[in-house]
Design an enzyme around this catalytic site. Structure first.
Site, mmCIF file in Angstrom:
data_model
loop_
_atom_site.group_PDB
_atom_site.id
_atom_site.type_symbol
_atom_site.label_atom_id
_atom_site.label_comp_id
_atom_site.label_asym_id
_atom_site.label_seq_id
_atom_site.Cartn_x
_atom_site.Cartn_y
_atom_site.Cartn_z
ATOM 1 N N GLY A 152 0.806 -1.213 0.000
ATOM 2 C CA GLY A 152 0.000 0.000 0.000
ATOM 3 C C GLY A 152 0.838 1.261 0.000
ATOM 4 N N ILE A 153 1.873 1.308 0.832
ATOM 5 C CA ILE A 153 2.728 2.496 0.875
ATOM 6 C C ILE A 153 3.436 2.674 -0.464
ATOM 7 C CG2 ILE A 153 4.773 3.506 1.949
ATOM 8 C CD1 ILE A 153 3.945 1.981 4.525
ATOM 9 N N VAL A 231 10.609 3.599 6.529
ATOM 10 C CA VAL A 231 9.321 3.992 7.114
ATOM 11 C C VAL A 231 8.521 2.734 7.481
ATOM 12 C CG1 VAL A 231 9.128 6.252 6.014
ATOM 13 C CG2 VAL A 231 8.331 4.213 4.780
ATOM 14 N N ARG A 233 9.751 -0.909 9.547
ATOM 15 C CA ARG A 233 10.055 -1.394 10.888
ATOM 16 C C ARG A 233 11.559 -1.367 11.100
ATOM 17 N NH1 ARG A 233 5.673 -0.304 11.712
ATOM 18 N NH2 ARG A 233 3.962 -1.519 12.620
ATOM 19 N N ASP A 257 12.490 6.736 10.072
ATOM 20 C CA ASP A 257 11.346 7.040 10.930
ATOM 21 C C ASP A 257 11.159 5.957 11.979
ATOM 22 O OD1 ASP A 257 9.042 8.765 11.555
ATOM 23 O OD2 ASP A 257 7.837 7.020 10.962
ATOM 24 N N GLU A 262 13.648 0.847 19.605
ATOM 25 C CA GLU A 262 12.872 2.077 19.471
ATOM 26 C C GLU A 262 12.239 2.427 20.812
ATOM 27 O OE1 GLU A 262 8.969 3.163 16.953
ATOM 28 O OE2 GLU A 262 10.700 2.643 15.701
ATOM 29 N N HIS A 281 9.111 8.073 14.664
ATOM 30 C CA HIS A 281 7.987 7.202 14.268
ATOM 31 C C HIS A 281 6.705 8.031 14.136
ATOM 32 C CE1 HIS A 281 6.669 2.722 14.395
ATOM 33 N NE2 HIS A 281 5.945 3.408 13.532
ATOM 34 N N ALA A 283 5.580 9.027 10.811
ATOM 35 C CA ALA A 283 5.060 8.984 9.444
ATOM 36 C C ALA A 283 3.541 8.807 9.458
ATOM 37 C CB ALA A 283 5.719 7.854 8.661
ATOM 38 N N ASN A 284 3.068 8.064 10.433
ATOM 39 C CA ASN A 284 1.629 7.956 10.672
ATOM 40 C C ASN A 284 1.376 8.484 12.074
ATOM 41 O OD1 ASN A 284 -1.121 7.228 10.618
ATOM 42 N ND2 ASN A 284 -0.639 5.250 11.556
#
Length: 320
Positions: A152-153, A231, A233, A257, A262, A281, A283-284
Site C-alpha cells: 500500500g505504501i 518507514v 520497521r 522514521d 525504538e 515514528h 510517518a503515521n
C-alpha cells in the site's frame, strides 16, 4: 478465512436492530470509529455482545475473546507485537491496518528522501558549509529508487516519485506488477534490485525473512551517493552495519522514521553523523490514526455484512 455470512433465519442480517452488526470498539470508544460503525449501519456494544472487535493500540491489555467474536480489526499495520504476544488465533478473521495510512506514510518517505538527497539533513548539521554541501546535492530526476515491500505504501509512493522524475524499482513478495513501476521483482531478486538502485525505501513488514534485510552484505551493493529511507520497521536494518557504512562513506546517508531498538538510546552513534536524520515514528502520527482508519473500517464493515472479502486480512502463520 472469510467471515461467516448472515444466518439463514435473518437474525444477523442488517435491518434487525442491534443484532445486525454488533461492534465493540475498545479499549476506548473513539468517536471517529464509533461514527464509522454507526455509518455502516452497526451498533457499538460491549465485547460480550459483539460479533466484531475493533481494537485501538497494541497487545497490552488485549482481552480474552468470546467465541462469538468473528472478526478482530486491529488499528496497527505492523502486528509483530500481537504475534509475539500470542494474541492471534486461526479460528476467526483478523485484519490489520496495512495500507490504511499509506498516503501519509508515502508523503513522509518522500520528504525524508528529499531531505537527504537535497542535503537538507547535512545543512541542518552545519552552518553555511557551502563548499561541503553543494557538491553532494543530488536530484531525483533520472534516479532509480527501489521500494522494498511495495504494498500500500509503495503504491502511493510510486506516483510521487514519478512526479519528481524518478524511476521506481518495486520489490514485492510475489513479484506481481506494481502500477507505475519501471520494474517489479519478487523478493528473491532483492539483491539484483538493490544493485540497480540509486536510493532505497523500506516499506516491508517485519518478518523472519525481512529481519536485517539491510546488512553489511546488502549495503555493499549500494552506491556512495545512495540514501536509505526506512518507514517500515526498525529490525529491517542491522543498525550496527548501517553505522559502519555511513561512517565509512560506503553510502550517502540514512533517513529513519523507525529504529531498532525504538526509541534509540540517547547516545546512539547514529545521532553523531551529519548524514543521518531520525524522525520519532511519526510517518503515521498517532493523533490522526483513528481518523485515517475510519474510512477503511467503514468499507470493511460493509464487506463483512455482505459476506465479501475484507481488506488487509492477516495471513495467519506469516505474521502480517
Amino acid at each position: 478465512m472469510i467471515p461467516s455470512p448472515p444466518s439463514a433465519d435473518g437474525a444477523d442480517r442488517p435491518g434487525n436492530g442491534d443484532a445486525a452488526l454488533r461492534v465493540a470498539v475498545e479499549p476506548t470508544r473513539d468517536p471517529h470509529l464509533v461514527a464509522a460503525v454507526e455509518g455502516a449501519g452497526g451498533s457499538v456494544v460491549s465485547l460480550d455482545e459483539a460479533r466484531v472487535l475493533v481494537w485501538i493500540g497494541g497487545p497490552e491489555g488485549f482481552p480474552a475473546l468470546p467465541d462469538r467474536v468473528e472478526w478482530v480489526a486491529l488499528s496497527t499495520a505492523g502486528i509483530e507485537n500481537f504475534v509475539a504476544a500470542g494474541a492471534l488465533d486461526d479460528h476467526r478473521t483478523w485484519t490489520n491496518a496495512s495500507g490504511f495510512y499509506a498516503r501519509g506514510v508515502a508523503e513522509h518517505a518522500l520528504a525524508l528522501l528529499l531531505a537527504g538527497t537535497r542535503q537538507v539533513v547535512r545543512s541542518a548539521h552545519t552552518r553555511w558549509a557551502k563548499d561541503a554541501v553543494d557538491p553532494a546535492v543530488r536530484t531525483l530526476r533520472g534516479a532509480s529508487v527501489a521500494i522494498i515491500g511495495a504494498g500500500g505504501i509503495g503504491r502511493e509512493l510510486v506516483p510521487l516519485l514519478t512526479a519528481c522524475g524518478a524511476r521506481t524499482l518495486a520489490v514485492t513478495r510475489s513479484g506481481r506488477p506494481v502500477e507505475g513501476a519501471a520494474l517489479t521483482a519478487p523478493a528473491e531478486r532483492t539483491d539484483e534490485v538493490l544493485a540497480q538502485a540509486d536510493h532505497v525505501v523500506l516499506a516491508a513488514p517485519d518478518t523472519p525473512e525481512t529481519r536485517h534485510l539491510i546488512n553489511d552484505r546488502t549495503l555493499a551493493l549500494l552506491r556512495p551517493h545512495s540514501w536509505i529511507v526506512n518507514v517500515a520497521r526498525g529490525p529491517l536494518i542491522d543498525q550496527a552495519a548501517l553505522y559502519r557504512a555511513l561512517a565509512g562513506g560506503l553510502i550517502g546517508g540514512a533517513a529513519l522514521d523507525v529504529t531498532d531498538p525504538e526509541p534509540p538510546a540517547p547516545d546512539d552513534p547514529l545521532f553523531g553523523l551529519d548524514n543521518v536524520v531520525v524522525t520519532p515514528h511519526v510517518a503515521n502520527p498517532a493523533g490522526r490514526l483513528t481518523e485515517e482508519m475510519a474510512g477503511p473500517l467503514a468499507e470493511n464493515l460493509r464487506r463483512f455484512v455482505d459476506g465479501e472479502d475484507l481488506l488487509s486480512v492477516v495471513e495467519y502463520g506469516r505474521g502480517y
